[in-house]
Enzyme design. Structure first.
Site, short mmCIF file in Angstrom:
data_model
loop_
_atom_site.label_atom_id
_atom_site.label_comp_id
_atom_site.label_asym_id
_atom_site.label_seq_id
_atom_site.Cartn_x
_atom_site.Cartn_y
_atom_site.Cartn_z
N LYS A 146 28.81 81.77 28.40
CA LYS A 146 27.54 82.19 28.19
C LYS A 146 27.71 83.73 28.38
O LYS A 146 28.40 84.21 29.43
CB LYS A 146 26.54 81.32 29.12
CG LYS A 146 26.45 80.14 29.09
CD LYS A 146 25.49 79.73 27.74
CE LYS A 146 25.04 78.40 27.60
NZ LYS A 146 24.22 78.24 26.60
N ASP A 174 27.75 82.71 23.61
CA ASP A 174 26.26 82.20 23.61
C ASP A 174 25.32 83.16 24.28
O ASP A 174 25.44 83.24 25.56
CB ASP A 174 26.25 80.75 23.91
CG ASP A 174 24.68 80.25 23.71
OD1 ASP A 174 24.11 80.88 23.28
OD2 ASP A 174 24.80 79.09 24.04
N ASN A 176 22.14 83.04 23.97
CA ASN A 176 20.47 82.39 24.15
C ASN A 176 19.44 83.39 23.96
O ASN A 176 18.76 83.29 24.75
CB ASN A 176 20.73 81.80 25.64
CG ASN A 176 21.43 80.70 26.01
OD1 ASN A 176 22.76 80.96 26.28
ND2 ASN A 176 20.99 79.37 25.38
N GLU A 200 26.70 82.95 19.34
CA GLU A 200 25.67 81.90 19.23
C GLU A 200 24.27 82.43 19.68
O GLU A 200 24.15 83.02 20.75
CB GLU A 200 25.89 80.62 20.03
CG GLU A 200 24.87 79.43 19.80
CD GLU A 200 25.32 78.43 20.48
OE1 GLU A 200 24.20 77.49 21.10
OE2 GLU A 200 26.50 78.06 21.00
N GLU A 229 19.87 75.42 17.15
CA GLU A 229 19.46 74.64 18.14
C GLU A 229 18.20 74.77 18.51
O GLU A 229 17.32 73.86 18.88
CB GLU A 229 20.25 74.69 19.48
CG GLU A 229 19.95 76.11 20.16
CD GLU A 229 20.63 76.03 21.66
OE1 GLU A 229 19.98 75.57 22.58
OE2 GLU A 229 21.77 76.58 21.83
N HIS A 279 24.52 71.30 18.30
CA HIS A 279 24.06 71.81 19.98
C HIS A 279 23.96 70.42 20.60
O HIS A 279 23.38 69.54 20.12
CB HIS A 279 22.82 72.46 19.91
CG HIS A 279 22.45 72.51 21.21
ND1 HIS A 279 21.36 71.99 21.80
CD2 HIS A 279 22.49 73.44 22.48
CE1 HIS A 279 21.06 72.34 23.00
NE2 HIS A 279 21.87 73.28 23.51
#
Length: 367
Positions: A146, A174, A176, A200, A229, A279
């Protein structure tokens, strides 16, 4: 022929205090409690067939889904993900009739997975190192970290992971949805030295053209875009594919409305020759998505090239038919149904706010 009619519907607010250990933390959600509005639809059929459904949330907002689903309305919290599946014999015994080479390969080797469990944003460096070392010992070769909250923090953590896994293993990142378009390009140019396969959700999941711009800018760096996702219907995926805004397509078994909607996206991905890397994680998402990825391989894509499915090693013990991971791969489920049924003792223990777990936690907070 009608096998039975719905005789009862129950909805319960089930929450797991994952925030206590930093599990599930990322740049957008720093202290999530993985939770679900858990729905059970019972029938008067002689064999007792019933349907179990999950609306995955991050704790706050579960009561909204709970009240809406109790009235028959779809979930609509800040992070709603819905999936309903039948349990029971549902038309026959649980068996796999092997008819082709792809099915034999799945039974023997499973579907490739990657792990996110060792690199949540809220983990300390010591925890990250410990979990990464254990993942390597367990045979994992694909890792996701992350990123997105602090650049220097990202550089330090990515360096730790890359040093531990070596140059030959696969690393993904990722964000987010944390960045705007220019920020995503600039940030990833600083992280490119760690050779990530993809970044991501670099920006808002609804920004099709933004993803396309980021994708184009990162091509020279050899970094792909993975997203999907948060996409709630096949039209969003159609636009992402047409705009060449992604290189890895991420369906979510609950976010998309029904199995049929997921299948539509699998077929479009096949047409555009984009690999599907779903995901998973959360409450029951791994249990659900395993059915879709194996169907995709056997009946649609017939390929494992650049394909893998996310795996998060949390909360599986609360399900009656948990996923089975062997050699860093999803093994095909052999029980009937959609694997959504939770253990009753787990539901009672974690029901909010009256379950045993939450009574203790809430009492401690008051004191």
């Amino acid at each position: 022929m009608v096998r039975g009619r719905i005789s009862r519907l129950s909805v319960r607010d089930v929450r797991f205090p994952t925030s206590l250990g930093g599990h599930g933390s990322d740049a957008m959600h720093t202290d999530p409690d993985y939770s679900a509005a858990y729905v059970v639809i019972e029938t008067d059929a002689e064999d007792g067939i019933k349907g179990c459904g999950i609306t995955f949330t991050l704790g706050k907002g579960t009561e909204v889904d709970w009240s809406r689903e109790g009235r028959g309305a779809p979930g609509d919290s800040g992070c709603p993900k819905c999936g309903v599946g039948l349990v029971g014999q549902a038309g026959g015994k649980a068996c796999l009739e092997v008819t082709c080479g792809h099915e034999k390969q799945m039974l023997a080797q499973g579907y490739p997975a990657y792990t996110t469990s060792c690199a949540w944003l809220g983990y300390s460096d010591d925890t990250l190192k410990q979990l990464c070392a254990q993942a390597l010992k367990d045979g994992w070769t694909r890792f996701k970290v992350k990123v997105g909250a602090d650049l220097q923090d990202d550089v330090r953590r990515c360096q730790i992971i890359r040093d531990m896994i070596g140059p030959e293993k696969t690393l993904m990142m990722d964000a987010n949805q944390r960045w705007d378009v220019p920020e995503a390009v600039e940030w990833m140019s600083k992280l490119a030295k760690f050779k990530p396969l993809w970044i991501e959700e670099p920006t808002s999941p609804d920004d099709i053209l933004g993803h396309a711009a980021i994708s184009k800018a990162l091509v020279p760096l050899g970094i792909g875009i993975a997203t999907g996702e948060q996409c709630h219907n096949r039209v969003i995926f159609k636009q992402l594919l047409q705009a060449k805004a992604l290189q890895f397509l991420q369906i979510d078994s609950c976010r998309l409305g029904s199995v049929n909607e997921n299948l539509s996206v699998l077929l479009m991905a096949k047409k555009f020759e984009i690999p599907v890397c779903p995901h998973a994680g959360g409450v029951g998402l791994c249990e659900l998505v395993q059915h879709l990825i194996i169907f995709d391989y056997i009946s649609v894509s017939a390929s494992l090239k650049n394909r893998m499915c996310e795996y998060v090693d949390h909360l599986h013990e609360h399900f009656r038919y948990p996923v089975i991971i062997q050699r860093a791969s999803y093994m095909p489920p052999k029980d009937p149904g959609y694997s959504t049924e939770m253990k009753e003792e787990s539901v009672k223990k974690h029901q909010y706010p009256d379950g045993e777990v939450w009574k203790k936690l809430l009492a401690a907070q008051e004191n």
